[in-house]
Design a protein around this motif. Sequence first.
Motif, PDB file in Angstrom:
ATOM      1  N   THR A   9      21.603 -27.193   9.641  1.00 34.83           N
ATOM      2  CA  THR A   9      20.526 -27.371   8.682  1.00 34.83           C
ATOM      3  C   THR A   9      19.205 -26.937   9.302  1.00 34.83           C
ATOM      4  O   THR A   9      19.008 -27.041  10.509  1.00 34.83           O
ATOM      5  N   GLU A  10      18.325 -26.468   8.478  1.00 34.96           N
ATOM      6  CA  GLU A  10      17.010 -26.038   8.950  1.00 34.96           C
ATOM      7  C   GLU A  10      16.112 -27.247   9.060  1.00 34.96           C
ATOM      8  O   GLU A  10      15.618 -27.783   8.078  1.00 34.96           O
ATOM      9  N   ARG A  11      15.959 -27.727  10.288  1.00 40.26           N
ATOM     10  CA  ARG A  11      15.147 -28.910  10.529  1.00 40.26           C
ATOM     11  C   ARG A  11      13.680 -28.603  10.295  1.00 40.26           C
ATOM     12  O   ARG A  11      13.252 -27.457  10.344  1.00 40.26           O
ATOM     13  N   SER A  12      12.915 -29.654  10.062  1.00 41.36           N
ATOM     14  CA  SER A  12      11.483 -29.471   9.862  1.00 41.36           C
ATOM     15  C   SER A  12      10.832 -29.213  11.214  1.00 41.36           C
ATOM     16  O   SER A  12      10.875 -30.061  12.113  1.00 41.36           O
ATOM     17  N   TRP A  13      10.270 -28.042  11.351  1.00 41.22           N
ATOM     18  CA  TRP A  13       9.589 -27.653  12.570  1.00 41.22           C
ATOM     19  C   TRP A  13       8.086 -27.802  12.394  1.00 41.22           C
ATOM     20  O   TRP A  13       7.552 -27.642  11.299  1.00 41.22           O
ATOM     21  N   ILE A  14       7.427 -28.067  13.484  1.00 40.83           N
ATOM     22  CA  ILE A  14       5.972 -28.164  13.496  1.00 40.83           C
ATOM     23  C   ILE A  14       5.431 -26.947  14.225  1.00 40.83           C
ATOM     24  O   ILE A  14       5.802 -26.702  15.381  1.00 40.83           O
ATOM     25  N   TYR A  15       4.596 -26.180  13.538  1.00 32.97           N
ATOM     26  CA  TYR A  15       4.024 -25.003  14.168  1.00 32.97           C
ATOM     27  C   TYR A  15       2.784 -25.439  14.947  1.00 32.97           C
ATOM     28  O   TYR A  15       1.716 -25.686  14.365  1.00 32.97           O
ATOM     29  N   GLY A  16       2.934 -25.534  16.232  1.00 33.99           N
ATOM     30  CA  GLY A  16       1.851 -25.983  17.087  1.00 33.99           C
ATOM     31  C   GLY A  16       2.408 -26.568  18.361  1.00 33.99           C
ATOM     32  O   GLY A  16       3.558 -26.355  18.728  1.00 33.99           O
ATOM     33  N   HIS A  17       1.574 -27.334  19.046  1.00 33.00           N
ATOM     34  CA  HIS A  17       1.957 -27.930  20.331  1.00 33.00           C
ATOM     35  C   HIS A  17       2.142 -29.435  20.161  1.00 33.00           C
ATOM     36  O   HIS A  17       1.644 -30.040  19.192  1.00 33.00           O
TER      37      HIS A  17
END
Length: 524
Positions: free
Chosen positions: A214-222
């Motif tokens: 499944t495409e997990r929720s990613w956070i774009y950043g650090h």
Amino acid sequence: MPSTPNLRDHLLNGLRDIPGTREFHIHVLVSSPRKFQGLFPYAHPRPRSYLQDVLVLLSEQSTPDSPRIFTTAIEASVYNIPTTSCAILYVSKVDTTGQSTSPSPAVTLVQSFLTYYADPTTRPVSADHLWIHLFARAQSQYLFPNSADFDGKHPLSDVKLCAWWKRVFSAVADTVGAHTDTAIRLYYILPGFSQLEAEHSISRAAVPSTSDVTERSWIYGHPYSQSDIPLPCPAPAVDLQQKCPNLGHFIPTFDDDPKSRFMDEIGLPVDGEALKSPPKKRARTTAPQSKGPAPPKNQDAEKEGQGGKEERILGELGKVSTDEFWERMSFRQECVAGAVTGFFVGGFSSSSAERAASGTSPLAPLPGQVSCQLNKRVLSSLMTALEFSTVERSIKATETLEGAIRGLCEGLAPAPIPPRTAANTNARGLDRRTPEPEPSRALLAPPSTPPRRGSAYVPDVSPNPFPEPVTSLETYNSHIYGSISVRNPPLAAKSRSQENSGVPREPAPHVTVLAVRKKKKRVE
């Protein structure tokens, strides 16, 4: 309670379901813990950490009578920070020879490797929180010298490699989150790309798969602004009163990582001056006063203000925020050299009840671990004395290195491996004539970031209370070497269009071409 499997058995069990019929042979070298003060060299106070080197070498046989040949290798480092109950797994290199049977075992091996440390029930380090760090940079070869010359090796492009790693992290998060109550946070940054540009580029490069990932929720950043998962080296309260906390508490320092070089330039002087942030203009709040002699400065107060925390923070580390650090990373040479690069970080946090509690010292070697010198010797032989440009040379290199590992574990001095030069890289050394000079690229050093200009790292010379582990044949057979025979249905054959692009294609729609009718001239 069943005992926790070692890393070797866990990786072999992960390879059990690979399609096809073949036999895998694995060598796993994990060094014993040692003191290491270079993980956060600019932090004050500097946390006490312990380092382990990990090297995984996978070879395979297509039939029981065929020779073994290396297919995949993983080099990683494990850092343990007991004061914050955190650990860091840094994957420095992953490489293939391109000489495995399809499908390649690389993705399965890497996923099993990351899952072993991310899962609190199998994690061999006594830490409640694990951070996985990775810098994705596409190269034709990393750990197998001259493997780029093999026609069957097809390295992923820059964007496809980032998409590959993003999918691997998602698969690891799914596996760990399915049977444990673990808080998981996934972060990634493509320097120079906005979030929309990064998502669009990776979605276009992602290869569809039939696996249940499944495409997990990613956070774009650090991850350095969040508070859900504790950081390995949080800034002390005294530094939080500043405009920017000490950057040295957030950015870890790894070998062959562009962040480390940038941290050195921010924190260490360059020709007598530190790399400074652009000055910011300050609005005038009061009317200009009449000119006159300036009041005398309080020298004691000035020294007192400079003698505390300001002296401890080197260069501009107390003025550059984490957001500004990553913004300026977009202009670094490693990130703007014409190829897309990516930084991936995964956080896995669990309670102490979910992992196997260990009351032993973090420096105590566990069964099956080897000395760091043995690990370095094997890695040096792999990258400087062997080559994998052809099947014949790869077979010979595999036989040589696997024999050397067994000999070192038995306490026997293996036959010396001559350095790889143009004179001895002739096929099997059968030609006694003076060989023709080979292209200079065959003798180039493995790809890496430029060497760091300097560092604030001071090695810890205090003695280790535990002696270096002594390997034996029992250690070799129980923890280092293992094999497994795989007999599964083969993978469904792909169409030619899928093999060429790696992405399924639909039949081309019928296009009707409209011809332009020429107007006839009237004849008068």
